[in-house]
Design an enzyme around this catalytic site. Structure first.
Site, PDB file in Angstrom:
ATOM      1  N   ARG A 104       0.877  -1.170   0.000  1.00  0.00           N
ATOM      2  CA  ARG A 104       0.000   0.000   0.000  1.00  0.00           C
ATOM      3  C   ARG A 104       0.911   1.215   0.000  1.00  0.00           C
ATOM      4  O   ARG A 104       1.737   1.380   0.903  1.00  0.00           O
ATOM      5  CB  ARG A 104      -0.903   0.011   1.241  1.00  0.00           C
ATOM      6  CG  ARG A 104      -1.537   1.365   1.492  1.00  0.00           C
ATOM      7  CD  ARG A 104      -2.585   1.357   2.558  1.00  0.00           C
ATOM      8  NE  ARG A 104      -3.776   0.667   2.111  1.00  0.00           N
ATOM      9  CZ  ARG A 104      -4.972   0.759   2.700  1.00  0.00           C
ATOM     10  NH1 ARG A 104      -5.126   1.539   3.751  1.00  0.00           N
ATOM     11  NH2 ARG A 104      -6.001   0.100   2.244  1.00  0.00           N
ATOM     12  N   HIS A 131      -7.688   0.934  -6.047  1.00  0.00           N
ATOM     13  CA  HIS A 131      -7.872   0.107  -4.841  1.00  0.00           C
ATOM     14  C   HIS A 131      -8.586  -1.184  -5.264  1.00  0.00           C
ATOM     15  O   HIS A 131      -9.745  -1.425  -4.897  1.00  0.00           O
ATOM     16  CB  HIS A 131      -8.670   0.891  -3.795  1.00  0.00           C
ATOM     17  CG  HIS A 131      -8.604   0.319  -2.413  1.00  0.00           C
ATOM     18  ND1 HIS A 131      -7.836  -0.800  -2.095  1.00  0.00           N
ATOM     19  CD2 HIS A 131      -9.217   0.685  -1.243  1.00  0.00           C
ATOM     20  CE1 HIS A 131      -7.965  -1.067  -0.804  1.00  0.00           C
ATOM     21  NE2 HIS A 131      -8.802  -0.190  -0.274  1.00  0.00           N
ATOM     22  N   GLN A 134     -10.339  -3.787  -2.768  1.00  0.00           N
ATOM     23  CA  GLN A 134     -11.606  -3.326  -2.211  1.00  0.00           C
ATOM     24  C   GLN A 134     -12.743  -3.557  -3.206  1.00  0.00           C
ATOM     25  O   GLN A 134     -13.850  -3.936  -2.819  1.00  0.00           O
ATOM     26  CB  GLN A 134     -11.513  -1.831  -1.852  1.00  0.00           C
ATOM     27  CG  GLN A 134     -12.774  -1.291  -1.215  1.00  0.00           C
ATOM     28  CD  GLN A 134     -13.033  -1.888   0.150  1.00  0.00           C
ATOM     29  OE1 GLN A 134     -12.175  -1.874   1.026  1.00  0.00           O
ATOM     30  NE2 GLN A 134     -14.247  -2.428   0.365  1.00  0.00           N
ATOM     31  N   ASP A 220     -17.338   7.389  -0.641  1.00  0.00           N
ATOM     32  CA  ASP A 220     -16.046   7.298   0.045  1.00  0.00           C
ATOM     33  C   ASP A 220     -15.742   8.689   0.598  1.00  0.00           C
ATOM     34  O   ASP A 220     -16.400   9.675   0.238  1.00  0.00           O
ATOM     35  CB  ASP A 220     -14.972   6.844  -0.972  1.00  0.00           C
ATOM     36  CG  ASP A 220     -13.630   6.508  -0.328  1.00  0.00           C
ATOM     37  OD1 ASP A 220     -13.550   6.445   0.911  1.00  0.00           O
ATOM     38  OD2 ASP A 220     -12.644   6.321  -1.078  1.00  0.00           O
ATOM     39  N   CYS A 260     -16.233   1.813   1.544  1.00  0.00           N
ATOM     40  CA  CYS A 260     -15.059   0.974   1.824  1.00  0.00           C
ATOM     41  C   CYS A 260     -14.543   1.146   3.243  1.00  0.00           C
ATOM     42  O   CYS A 260     -13.833   0.281   3.745  1.00  0.00           O
ATOM     43  CB  CYS A 260     -13.958   1.269   0.804  1.00  0.00           C
ATOM     44  SG  CYS A 260     -13.300   2.945   0.897  1.00  0.00           S
ATOM     45  N   ARG A 288     -13.390  -8.408   2.422  1.00  0.00           N
ATOM     46  CA  ARG A 288     -11.969  -8.192   2.119  1.00  0.00           C
ATOM     47  C   ARG A 288     -11.175  -9.456   2.419  1.00  0.00           C
ATOM     48  O   ARG A 288     -10.286  -9.860   1.672  1.00  0.00           O
ATOM     49  CB  ARG A 288     -11.406  -7.022   2.954  1.00  0.00           C
ATOM     50  CG  ARG A 288     -11.937  -5.644   2.578  1.00  0.00           C
ATOM     51  CD  ARG A 288     -11.486  -5.214   1.187  1.00  0.00           C
ATOM     52  NE  ARG A 288     -10.038  -5.183   1.049  1.00  0.00           N
ATOM     53  CZ  ARG A 288      -9.262  -4.169   1.414  1.00  0.00           C
ATOM     54  NH1 ARG A 288      -9.789  -3.075   1.908  1.00  0.00           N
ATOM     55  NH2 ARG A 288      -7.941  -4.225   1.247  1.00  0.00           N
TER      56      ARG A 288
HETATM   57  N1   CP Z   1     -11.067  -0.041   3.062  1.00  0.00           N
HETATM   58  C1   CP Z   1      -9.768  -0.092   3.416  1.00  0.00           C
HETATM   59  O1   CP Z   1      -8.882  -0.326   2.590  1.00  0.00           O
HETATM   60  O2   CP Z   1      -9.562   0.107   4.744  1.00  0.00           O
HETATM   61  P1   CP Z   1      -8.144   0.303   5.454  1.00  0.00           P
HETATM   62  O3   CP Z   1      -7.611   1.628   5.016  1.00  0.00           O
HETATM   63  O4   CP Z   1      -8.472   0.252   6.925  1.00  0.00           O
HETATM   64  O5   CP Z   1      -7.235  -0.816   5.039  1.00  0.00           O
HETATM   65  N1  NVA Z   2     -10.041   6.705  -0.948  1.00  0.00           N
HETATM   66  C1  NVA Z   2      -9.615   6.300   0.375  1.00  0.00           C
HETATM   67  C2  NVA Z   2      -9.818   4.848   0.564  1.00  0.00           C
HETATM   68  C3  NVA Z   2      -9.427   4.331   1.926  1.00  0.00           C
HETATM   69  C4  NVA Z   2      -9.563   2.856   2.064  1.00  0.00           C
HETATM   70  C5  NVA Z   2      -8.149   6.675   0.565  1.00  0.00           C
HETATM   71  O1  NVA Z   2      -7.369   6.468  -0.381  1.00  0.00           O
HETATM   72  O2  NVA Z   2      -7.797   7.170   1.622  1.00  0.00           O
END
Ligand code: CP
Ligand code: NVA
Length: 306
Positions: A104, A131, A134, A220, A260, A288
């Site tokens: 990530r 993502h 997700q 989101d 998400c 997930r």
């Molecule tokens: N939805 C998601 O990816 O959550 P986190 O940021 O907690 O991993």
């Molecule tokens: N769009 C959000 C998703 C978090 C899971 C971010 O990138 O912070």
């Protein structure tokens, strides 16, 4: 542990439509408790987190363990990547120890670079652009509650961010209708829209147009990780984009609400919606675990998609 030919999962289109369907069938078996395999026995997953995480971190770690393997949590404070060791070197070294790498991070190009130099599968656990894990979970949630995504209308309300871009990829691969309502200046990635938008994908300005008759309503946060300093500016730009009950009332009566997470109640979603009867966000979070287990079983554990 350099593996012979391997596959990565950096984006939804890395799988064909039949492969995505098979992957989600495997995930659904896992969800229903009908999978007993330990395809990761004796294997390890390195998890690199350059951003925070609750769901991704815990579901990958627990999922690896449930499949018989072991996961290592690596934050920039712990590994030399945080002190400037090149991504390419990190990829080559980790590949000598582990059987898969989940990352990530911020720039999508970093994940692509990691995958280019790694000789084990690389999984995208979120970038500024995409993502995809997700969206696999969201598709499984749609399958769980609506039976299928075929012929459904999915509405996206808010920022044209990493989630929106991955929904566009999924619509392109699977063919469902996707209508995104984004304020001016916050459209999804232009290249993804151009490449993969088409008859099934539309960007509009009015959230009501996107939600009307929708089977799935999805939103989101307005400021994603790394954009925190834009929060105030975005609150102005996204006025009128909160998913509240009056917006939900325009959707199909059987519509489900997805997010998400993490969520900001009173900003992009009203508490009455996310905590209300149409919300499926807890199943979505659970899914997930199932989709990522299916993904790791296929990419790292030799499970066939056919
Ligand atoms: N939805 C998601 O990816 O959550 P986190 O940021 O907690 O991993
Ligand atoms: N769009 C959000 C998703 C978090 C899971 C971010 O990138 O912070």
């Amino acid at each position: 542990m350099p593996d012979a030919p391997h596959r990565d999962f950096l984006a939804i289109p890395d799988f064909t439509k039949p492969e995505l369907i098979k992957l989600l069938e495997l995930a659904d078996r896992m969800r229903r408790g009908e999978y007993e395999g330990k395809p990761l026995a004796g294997k390890s997953l390195a998890m690199i987190f350059m951003k925070s995480s609750t769901r991704t971190r815990v579901s990958f770690e627990v999922g690896t363990w449930q499949l018989g393997g072991h996961a290592l949590f690596l934050s920039p404070r712990d590994v030399q990547l945080g002190r400037g060791e090149p991504i390419a070197d990190t990829a080559r070294v980790l590949s000598r120890y582990v059987d898969g790498i989940m990352i990530r991070t911020f720039a999508h190009s970093e994940v692509e670079e990691l995958a280019r130099y790694a000789s084990v599968p690389v999984i995208n656990g979120l970038t500024d652009l995409l993502h995809p894990c997700q969206i696999l979970a969201d598709l499984l949630t749609v399958k769980q509650h609506l039976g299928t995504w075929e012929g459904k209308k999915i509405a996206w309300i808010g920022d044209g961010n990493n989630m929106a871009n991955s929904w566009i990829n999924a619509s392109y691969r699977l063919g469902f209708e996707l209508v995104l309502a984004c304020p001016p200046g916050y459209d999804p990635d232009a290249a993804i829209l151009m490449r993969e938008g088409g008859a099934h994908v539309k960007v509009v300005r009015d959230p009501r147009e996107a939600v009307r008759g929708a089977d799935v309503v999805n939103t989101d946060v307005w400021a994603s990780m790394g954009q925190e300093e834009e929060q105030a500016k975005r609150e102005v730009a996204f006025e009128g984009f909160e998913v509240d009950q009056s917006l939900m009332s325009l959707a199909s009566k059987s519509a489900i609400f997805l997010h998400c997470l993490p969520a900001h109640r009173g900003e992009e979603v009203a508490a009455t919606v996310i905590d209300g009867p149409q919300s499926r966000v807890w199943d979505e979070a659970e899914n997930r675990l199932h989709v990522q287990k299916a993904l790791m079983a296929v990419l790292m554990g030799g499970e066939a998609l056919g």
